[in-house]
Design an enzyme around this catalytic site. Sequence first.
Site, PDB file in Angstrom:
ATOM      1  N   SER A 149       0.852  -1.186   0.000  1.00  0.00           N
ATOM      2  CA  SER A 149       0.000   0.000   0.000  1.00  0.00           C
ATOM      3  C   SER A 149       0.885   1.231   0.000  1.00  0.00           C
ATOM      4  CB  SER A 149      -0.930  -0.008   1.213  1.00  0.00           C
ATOM      5  OG  SER A 149      -0.170  -0.095   2.381  1.00  0.00           O
ATOM      6  N   GLY A 151       1.899   3.096  -2.256  1.00  0.00           N
ATOM      7  CA  GLY A 151       2.883   3.192  -3.334  1.00  0.00           C
ATOM      8  C   GLY A 151       4.144   2.363  -3.142  1.00  0.00           C
ATOM      9  N   GLU A 257     -11.551   4.829  -5.505  1.00  0.00           N
ATOM     10  CA  GLU A 257     -10.654   5.649  -6.331  1.00  0.00           C
ATOM     11  C   GLU A 257     -10.919   5.448  -7.819  1.00  0.00           C
ATOM     12  OE1 GLU A 257      -6.461   5.289  -5.268  1.00  0.00           O
ATOM     13  OE2 GLU A 257      -7.055   4.624  -3.283  1.00  0.00           O
ATOM     14  N   GLU A 269      -9.038   1.480  -7.396  1.00  0.00           N
ATOM     15  CA  GLU A 269      -9.035   0.587  -6.238  1.00  0.00           C
ATOM     16  C   GLU A 269      -9.952   1.147  -5.163  1.00  0.00           C
ATOM     17  OE1 GLU A 269      -5.466   0.281  -3.981  1.00  0.00           O
ATOM     18  OE2 GLU A 269      -5.300   2.418  -3.738  1.00  0.00           O
ATOM     19  N   ASP A 276      -6.992   8.096   3.034  1.00  0.00           N
ATOM     20  CA  ASP A 276      -6.056   9.172   3.414  1.00  0.00           C
ATOM     21  C   ASP A 276      -6.399  10.504   2.716  1.00  0.00           C
ATOM     22  OD1 ASP A 276      -5.149   8.185   0.983  1.00  0.00           O
ATOM     23  OD2 ASP A 276      -3.124   7.727   1.673  1.00  0.00           O
ATOM     24  N   THR A 277      -6.794  10.445   1.460  1.00  0.00           N
ATOM     25  CA  THR A 277      -7.143  11.703   0.773  1.00  0.00           C
ATOM     26  C   THR A 277      -8.379  12.355   1.417  1.00  0.00           C
ATOM     27  OG1 THR A 277      -8.550  10.598  -0.851  1.00  0.00           O
ATOM     28  CG2 THR A 277      -6.245  10.861  -1.440  1.00  0.00           C
ATOM     29  N   ARG A 354       4.503  10.057   6.605  1.00  0.00           N
ATOM     30  CA  ARG A 354       3.498  11.099   6.839  1.00  0.00           C
ATOM     31  C   ARG A 354       3.436  11.392   8.330  1.00  0.00           C
ATOM     32  NH1 ARG A 354      -1.707   9.054   4.991  1.00  0.00           N
ATOM     33  NH2 ARG A 354      -0.806   8.814   2.932  1.00  0.00           N
TER      34      ARG A 354
HETATM   35  N1  LIG Z   1      -2.664   2.107 -14.049  1.00  0.00           N
HETATM   36  C1  LIG Z   1      -2.268   3.302 -13.649  1.00  0.00           C
HETATM   37  N2  LIG Z   1      -2.074   4.297 -14.558  1.00  0.00           N
HETATM   38  C2  LIG Z   1      -1.649   5.515 -14.180  1.00  0.00           C
HETATM   39  N3  LIG Z   1      -1.380   5.862 -12.907  1.00  0.00           N
HETATM   40  C3  LIG Z   1      -1.542   4.934 -11.959  1.00  0.00           C
HETATM   41  C4  LIG Z   1      -1.992   3.597 -12.267  1.00  0.00           C
HETATM   42  N4  LIG Z   1      -2.057   2.898 -11.136  1.00  0.00           N
HETATM   43  C5  LIG Z   1      -1.688   3.738 -10.143  1.00  0.00           C
HETATM   44  N5  LIG Z   1      -1.373   4.953 -10.614  1.00  0.00           N
HETATM   45  C6  LIG Z   1      -0.940   6.131  -9.808  1.00  0.00           C
HETATM   46  O1  LIG Z   1      -0.379   5.686  -8.573  1.00  0.00           O
HETATM   47  C7  LIG Z   1      -1.211   6.055  -7.467  1.00  0.00           C
HETATM   48  C8  LIG Z   1      -1.200   4.969  -6.411  1.00  0.00           C
HETATM   49  O2  LIG Z   1      -1.717   3.769  -6.948  1.00  0.00           O
HETATM   50  P1  LIG Z   1      -2.649   2.822  -6.072  1.00  0.00           P
HETATM   51  O3  LIG Z   1      -3.748   3.601  -5.494  1.00  0.00           O
HETATM   52  O4  LIG Z   1      -3.003   1.646  -6.883  1.00  0.00           O
HETATM   53  O5  LIG Z   1      -1.571   2.381  -4.983  1.00  0.00           O
HETATM   54  P2  LIG Z   1      -1.605   2.252  -3.416  1.00  0.00           P
HETATM   55  O6  LIG Z   1      -0.254   1.770  -3.043  1.00  0.00           O
HETATM   56  O7  LIG Z   1      -2.766   1.442  -3.027  1.00  0.00           O
HETATM   57  O8  LIG Z   1      -1.779   3.701  -2.919  1.00  0.00           O
HETATM   58  P3  LIG Z   1      -2.629   4.183  -1.656  1.00  0.00           P
HETATM   59  O9  LIG Z   1      -2.451   3.153  -0.589  1.00  0.00           O
HETATM   60  O10 LIG Z   1      -1.968   5.502  -1.340  1.00  0.00           O
HETATM   61  O11 LIG Z   1      -4.019   4.342  -2.149  1.00  0.00           O
HETATM   62  C9  LIG Z   1      -2.577   6.304  -8.076  1.00  0.00           C
HETATM   63  O12 LIG Z   1      -3.356   7.131  -7.269  1.00  0.00           O
HETATM   64  C10 LIG Z   1      -2.157   6.942  -9.410  1.00  0.00           C
HETATM   65  O13 LIG Z   1      -1.767   8.276  -9.241  1.00  0.00           O
HETATM   66 MG   LIG Z   2      -4.678   4.287  -3.972  1.00  0.00          MG
END
Ligand SMILES: Nc1ncnc2c1ncn2[C@@H]1O[C@H](COP(=O)(O)OP(=O)(O)OP(=O)(O)O)[C@@H](O)[C@H]1O
Ligand SMILES: [Mg+2]
Length: 383
Positions: A149, A151, A257, A269, A276-277, A354
């Site tokens: 998670s 990123g 999202e 997702e 968080d947002t 954070r």
């Molecule tokens: N397929 C995609 N194409 C373009 N950008 C993407 C894609 N997948 C993810 N991103 C970018 O990366 C960000 C984080 O991706 P994602 O929400 O899948 O990951 P995460 O690790 O679950 O993040 P978080 O836990 O912060 O929600 C997205 O909000 C977007 O900005």
């Molecule tokens: Mg996300």
Amino acid sequence: MKKIMLLGSGELGKEFVISAKRLGLTVVAVDKYKDAPAMQVSDAYYIVNMLDKKSLDKVIAKEKPDIIVPEIEAIRTEALLYWEKKGIQISPCAKAVDLTMNRDKIRDFAAKKVKVRTANYLYANSYEEFVINAKRIGFPNVVKPVMSSSGKGQSIVRKSSDLKAAWKFAVTGMRGDKEKVIIEEFIQFESEITLLTIRQKNKKTLFVEPIGHRQEKGDYRESWIPAKIAKPHLAKAKLMAKKITDALGGYGIFGVEFFLTKNEVIFSELSPRPHDTGMVTLISQDLNEFDLHLRAILGIPIRPIKYYGPSSSVAILGTKKGKVKSISGLQNALSIQETDVRVFGKKETWPNRRMAVALARGKNTETAVKIAKNAAQKIKIRI
Ligand SMILES: Nc1ncnc2c1ncn2[C@@H]1O[C@H](COP(=O)(O)OP(=O)(O)OP(=O)(O)O)[C@@H](O)[C@H]1O
Ligand SMILES: [Mg+2]
């Protein structure tokens, strides 16, 4: 009075505990480390490895909570499925928590079962398979460990020669011990939003005004409300969010999202909990995302939300690794009109952790972001 057990005690959990304490509930906070933000405001706390079913079962059996509220993804969900059968309410429900624990389950559920539009994707369980499937998806693509998670382990692959580094980065950034990644088509989106969606008991599903956000290294930097979105796109996003959350079931808030392109609304997702947002709701309205989650969980009907106007939240991140000695600059930050700050109280910091969030209102969202950024810059973390 009902007893809530919070699994995961970060900054979102802390605000949730504050909402729960305001309504007089008892809260037991759980996390894998001491002094976690939510533990600082809860009635009691436990340090537990939540990926271990035995340890989790032990603390649940001891405390006998009425409701379990997961705040993180890394939880042994078999325990939740078990205790739900035994009569403990899980928020929003054990199935939703189980399906969203890893990216693959929720992605397959959304794309194949509920059939909403997502980015094209394939999985890989080994480097060899990764090379083949990344080429099948095409370049650029986005690679993420299925278990991660914020990123972690996520990168963009622009050409074949990036593949090796992307695989290495994903495998080191993942949670758990099974090497598996998702390779997604890169979506050239115009913007992205979180649609906070609230499922209520015997009442209709509600939505918070759409939240816009900007991400860097897969983690959120700023969010604002209301996001700019065409009416038909918002209607479409609501329909998709309702379809998915209805299929998951339970009561509570979901952070859904979406990517918005010129002509499309693409599901990305979802979190079966505050997002968080959504911390921007701490300043934008009278019922924030934590109040909304709590009310939905308790079956309290939710009255119309009162909005205070364009607002924003800006994450304040650590820059160096070390024990936090002091956090200064609050006077300066809080002297600015219509700003607020939440300091999470984390005892340790590291680059990009954070640590706090600056909140602001403005005459439009751009101004609100500017004001919050200005306030954020005044906060200094000393180690
Ligand atoms: N397929 C995609 N194409 C373009 N950008 C993407 C894609 N997948 C993810 N991103 C970018 O990366 C960000 C984080 O991706 P994602 O929400 O899948 O990951 P995460 O690790 O679950 O993040 P978080 O836990 O912060 O929600 C997205 O909000 C977007 O900005
Ligand atoms: Mg996300």
